[in-house]
Design an enzyme around this catalytic site. Structure first.
Site, PDB file in Angstrom:
ATOM      1  N   ASP A  33       0.859  -1.187   0.000  1.00  0.00           N
ATOM      2  CA  ASP A  33       0.000   0.000   0.000  1.00  0.00           C
ATOM      3  C   ASP A  33       0.888   1.228   0.000  1.00  0.00           C
ATOM      4  OD1 ASP A  33      -2.391  -1.490   0.145  1.00  0.00           O
ATOM      5  OD2 ASP A  33      -2.123  -1.730   2.303  1.00  0.00           O
ATOM      6  N   LEU A  34       0.888   1.992  -1.059  1.00  0.00           N
ATOM      7  CA  LEU A  34       1.792   3.114  -1.227  1.00  0.00           C
ATOM      8  C   LEU A  34       1.730   4.061  -0.028  1.00  0.00           C
ATOM      9  CD1 LEU A  34       3.789   4.648  -3.025  1.00  0.00           C
ATOM     10  CD2 LEU A  34       1.829   5.829  -4.056  1.00  0.00           C
ATOM     11  N   ASP A  35       2.862   4.221   0.664  1.00  0.00           N
ATOM     12  CA  ASP A  35       2.990   5.122   1.817  1.00  0.00           C
ATOM     13  C   ASP A  35       1.970   4.850   2.915  1.00  0.00           C
ATOM     14  OD1 ASP A  35       5.139   6.389   0.652  1.00  0.00           O
ATOM     15  OD2 ASP A  35       3.941   7.987  -0.252  1.00  0.00           O
ATOM     16  N   GLU A  36       1.509   3.609   3.028  1.00  0.00           N
ATOM     17  CA  GLU A  36       0.511   3.290   4.047  1.00  0.00           C
ATOM     18  C   GLU A  36       0.911   2.079   4.882  1.00  0.00           C
ATOM     19  OE1 GLU A  36      -3.418   2.989   2.437  1.00  0.00           O
ATOM     20  OE2 GLU A  36      -3.307   4.929   1.412  1.00  0.00           O
TER      21      GLU A  36
END
Length: 288
Positions: free
Chosen positions: A229-232
């Site tokens: 999850d991009l930047d999560e």
């Protein structure tokens, strides 16, 4: 007991149940180990128990293998998994970076001065710009350019380098590339990323300039584990700093970069000191 050396680190986790603290501390006392620092947490949501202990053996002939064999008998009824880290262990950390040098510079300074108890065997970049900095520190630097078409091949080269240099942790010190799902899976739980945290969220080019146009009143940064999850990914540390109308875009950039480097340092330090536990999509982080 006055400590003259670094302690051994014991970390463990298991399902929540009565006696979890006692089984560990009683074993430490009975085996002649002096507890210098202890943190524990029982998460009522996940029903998981976490503990970290820094200790000094009473005997100079401490036998880690015997410790593990004997503790296994106590741990089995609790389904407890644990790890024992010796005092002089220096994790091998591969750093990935693009063109921004503030985080890399900070990590290398803290590594050089002993603030970070790590080894940095390799620096990997998709740009050649920061090679002189790596050379000054005597660290091998690999320039691996990347395009959309060459991404699989470039990431395969990165993995080869991580394995060649036996890196236990990978730090993305402003590595400005989105990792593939396959790469994220390979690095799961052992890669830390840093990015700005601006409210409201500003994505794309020149985020600090976008933030200035909206009149933001704080800048910040988030360090987290890498996942798909991009930047999560699970958050380790965050930092913020207030700003006001007198701060222009270049001021926001400078303050934001300061927060980024300190936030990343705190995340890496917590990780290498075995203070961070993955707890599903969240983390348990014990303080110092």
């Amino acid at each position: 007991m006055k400590a003259t050396t670094k302690p051994w680190i014991f970390t463990a986790q298991c399902p929540s149940m009565i006696g979890t603290v006692d089984v560990v501390t009683r074993f430490m006392a009975e085996s002649g180990n002096y507890i210098e620092e202890i943190h524990s947490f029982d998460d009522q949501e996940s029903e998981r128990f976490f503990i970290r202990i820094a200790f000094f053996p009473k005997s100079e002939e401490f036998d880690a293998q015997a410790f593990n064999e004997q503790f296994a008998l106590r741990a089995e009824p609790f389904q407890m998994s644990w790890e024992l880290t010796e005092p002089n262990h220096r994790p091998r950390v591969a750093i990935m970076v693009s063109k921004y040098d503030h985080c890399l510079n900070d990590l290398l300074y803290r590594y050089r001065t002993g603030q970070l108890n790590i080894e940095v065997p390799v620096i990997i970049s998709n740009h050649p710009d920061l090679e002189p900095l790596a050379q000054w520190h005597g660290i091998p630097y690999y320039y691996l350019p990347i395009t959309a078409d060459t991404k699989p091949q470039q990431e395969a080269q990165v993995i080869e380098l991580i394995e060649k240099y036996e890196a236990e942790l990978v730090v993305l010190a402003r590595y400005m590339q989105v990792l593939s799902p396959e790469m994220c899976q390979y690095l799961d739980g052992r890669a830390i990323n840093i990015h700005h945290s601006l409210l409201p969220g500003f994505k794309g080019a020149r985020p600090y300039h976008q933030a200035w146009e909206k009149g933001v009143k704080m800048v910040g940064a988030t360090a987290h584990y890498v996942n798909n999850d991009l930047d999560e990914g699970p958050i380790i540390t965050q930092g913020i700093q207030s700003v006001d109308h007198a701060h222009y875009p270049e001021d926001l950039v400078a303050k934001g970069q300061d927060v980024e480097r300190v936030t990343l340092f705190n995340a890496v330090k917590s990780h290498v000191e075995k203070r961070v536990f993955l707890n599903g999509k969240r983390t348990v982080v014990f303080g110092r």
